[in-house]
Motif scaffolding. Structure first.
Motif, PDB file in Angstrom:
ATOM      1  N   ASP A 162       0.848  -1.186   0.000  1.00  9.03           N
ATOM      2  CA  ASP A 162       0.000   0.000   0.000  1.00  9.03           C
ATOM      3  C   ASP A 162       0.889   1.243   0.000  1.00  9.03           C
ATOM      4  O   ASP A 162       2.119   1.138  -0.103  1.00  9.03           O
ATOM      5  CB  ASP A 162      -0.973  -0.010   1.181  1.00  9.03           C
ATOM      6  N   GLN A 163       0.288   2.425   0.147  1.00  6.54           N
ATOM      7  CA  GLN A 163       1.079   3.652   0.049  1.00  6.54           C
ATOM      8  C   GLN A 163       2.147   3.735   1.141  1.00  6.54           C
ATOM      9  O   GLN A 163       3.301   4.081   0.872  1.00  6.54           O
ATOM     10  CB  GLN A 163       0.167   4.871   0.124  1.00  6.54           C
ATOM     11  N   SER A 198      -7.808   8.696  -8.663  1.00  2.00           N
ATOM     12  CA  SER A 198      -7.515   9.301  -7.365  1.00  2.00           C
ATOM     13  C   SER A 198      -6.438   8.511  -6.629  1.00  2.00           C
ATOM     14  O   SER A 198      -5.492   9.088  -6.075  1.00  2.00           O
ATOM     15  CB  SER A 198      -8.792   9.367  -6.532  1.00  2.00           C
ATOM     16  N   ARG A 199      -6.565   7.197  -6.617  1.00  2.00           N
ATOM     17  CA  ARG A 199      -5.547   6.362  -5.962  1.00  2.00           C
ATOM     18  C   ARG A 199      -4.200   6.511  -6.656  1.00  2.00           C
ATOM     19  O   ARG A 199      -3.145   6.536  -5.999  1.00  2.00           O
ATOM     20  CB  ARG A 199      -5.989   4.893  -5.956  1.00  2.00           C
ATOM     21  N   ARG A 201      -2.977   9.110  -8.188  1.00  2.00           N
ATOM     22  CA  ARG A 201      -2.357  10.382  -7.774  1.00  2.00           C
ATOM     23  C   ARG A 201      -1.818  10.277  -6.358  1.00  2.00           C
ATOM     24  O   ARG A 201      -0.750  10.828  -6.045  1.00  2.00           O
ATOM     25  CB  ARG A 201      -3.381  11.514  -7.901  1.00  2.00           C
ATOM     26  N   GLN A 202      -2.522   9.567  -5.495  1.00  2.00           N
ATOM     27  CA  GLN A 202      -2.056   9.395  -4.121  1.00  2.00           C
ATOM     28  C   GLN A 202      -0.762   8.596  -4.065  1.00  2.00           C
ATOM     29  O   GLN A 202       0.164   8.935  -3.319  1.00  2.00           O
ATOM     30  CB  GLN A 202      -3.147   8.724  -3.284  1.00  2.00           C
ATOM     31  N   PHE A 203      -0.677   7.526  -4.850  1.00  2.00           N
ATOM     32  CA  PHE A 203       0.555   6.733  -4.885  1.00  2.00           C
ATOM     33  C   PHE A 203       1.715   7.554  -5.446  1.00  2.00           C
ATOM     34  O   PHE A 203       2.832   7.504  -4.911  1.00  2.00           O
ATOM     35  CB  PHE A 203       0.358   5.472  -5.730  1.00  2.00           C
ATOM     36  N   SER A 205       2.077  10.738  -5.404  1.00  2.00           N
ATOM     37  CA  SER A 205       2.447  11.734  -4.401  1.00  2.00           C
ATOM     38  C   SER A 205       3.254  11.108  -3.278  1.00  2.00           C
ATOM     39  O   SER A 205       4.279  11.661  -2.834  1.00  2.00           O
ATOM     40  CB  SER A 205       1.190  12.406  -3.844  1.00  2.00           C
ATOM     41  N   ALA A 206       2.824   9.938  -2.791  1.00  5.49           N
ATOM     42  CA  ALA A 206       3.536   9.264  -1.696  1.00  5.49           C
ATOM     43  C   ALA A 206       4.958   8.918  -2.106  1.00  5.49           C
ATOM     44  O   ALA A 206       5.881   8.957  -1.280  1.00  5.49           O
ATOM     45  CB  ALA A 206       2.776   7.999  -1.294  1.00  5.49           C
TER      46      ALA A 206
END
Length: 211
Positions: A162-163, A198-199, A201-203, A205-206
């Motif tokens: 996960d992230q 959305s996921r 972009r979150q990954f 970014s992380a």
């Protein structure tokens, strides 16, 4: 693509998206969405419906914007089939006959390994990098332990990433990480593409690849 180019590209990308789905067109749409969001390395698992055709279709859609590989590649026939479909690299879940066959065809191979013996054997057979799988069994601390005797081996943890785990693995020296269901969700089986984006972009970014 040479093994050196594969390693350099994945080292910059940090994230390898693993697509596995029950609908071929949904898998293609998933890949296109990921590339549009900034992913440059995608693996299509042979467990995906019409996987070879999906690889070819993704290549036609995204062109040079991303590198497309095949995953869950076990046999010599699997290698021949995905190479004909246009796969640019091979990913295996284990030290299968596919490793030597991919090396013979000059296809970069990310070889599935877990124990020190498997890591050594995979690199000895010519693997470009090690898919540390299933990474969730040992976690980031296990990666650190493996890197002590194998400091020069490129590791790509896969399995339950996960992230938070992605950030931890990368901070401990992983070349990159493979991310499957925590990123893809149900998108490759006809699910929500907006949620996938959305996921994604979150990954990104992380991993420090997107503000």
């Amino acid at each position: 693509m040479t093994p050196e180019e594969f390693l350099g590209g994945l080292g910059n990308a940090k994230l390898l998206a693993i697509i596995r789905g029950s609908e071929a067109q949904a898998a293609v749409r998933t890949a296109v969405a990921l590339v549009e969001e900034g992913f440059t390395h995608l693996e299509v698992s042979l467990n995906t419906v019409e996987a070879a055709g999906v690889i070819t279709a993704i290549q036609a859609e995204v062109g040079a914007a991303a590198f497309i590989g095949a995953g869950t590649v076990l046999t010599r026939d699997d290698v021949a089939r995905v190479a004909a479909a246009g796969a640019q690299f091979i990913v295996t879940p284990a030290l299968a006959p596919s490793v030597a066959e991919a090396v013979r065809l000059d296809l970069p191979v990310l070889a599935g390994s877990f124990t020190p013996t498997e890591v050594y054997s995979a690199m000895d057979q010519g693997a470009a990098a090690i898919k540390l799988f299933p990474a969730s069994l040992g976690g980031p601390r296990y990666l650190s332990a493996l890197r002590d005797p194998f400091p020069d081996v490129p590791f790509v943890p896969v399995g339950g990433v996960d992230q938070g785990a992605a950030v931890d693995y990368l901070s401990r020296g992983a070349l990159g990480v493979g991310v499957g269901s925590p990123l893809i969700g149900d998108a490759a089986s006809g699910g929500d593409l907006a949620a996938l984006r959305s996921r994604a972009r979150q990954f990104l970014s992380a991993a420090g690849l997107q503000q």
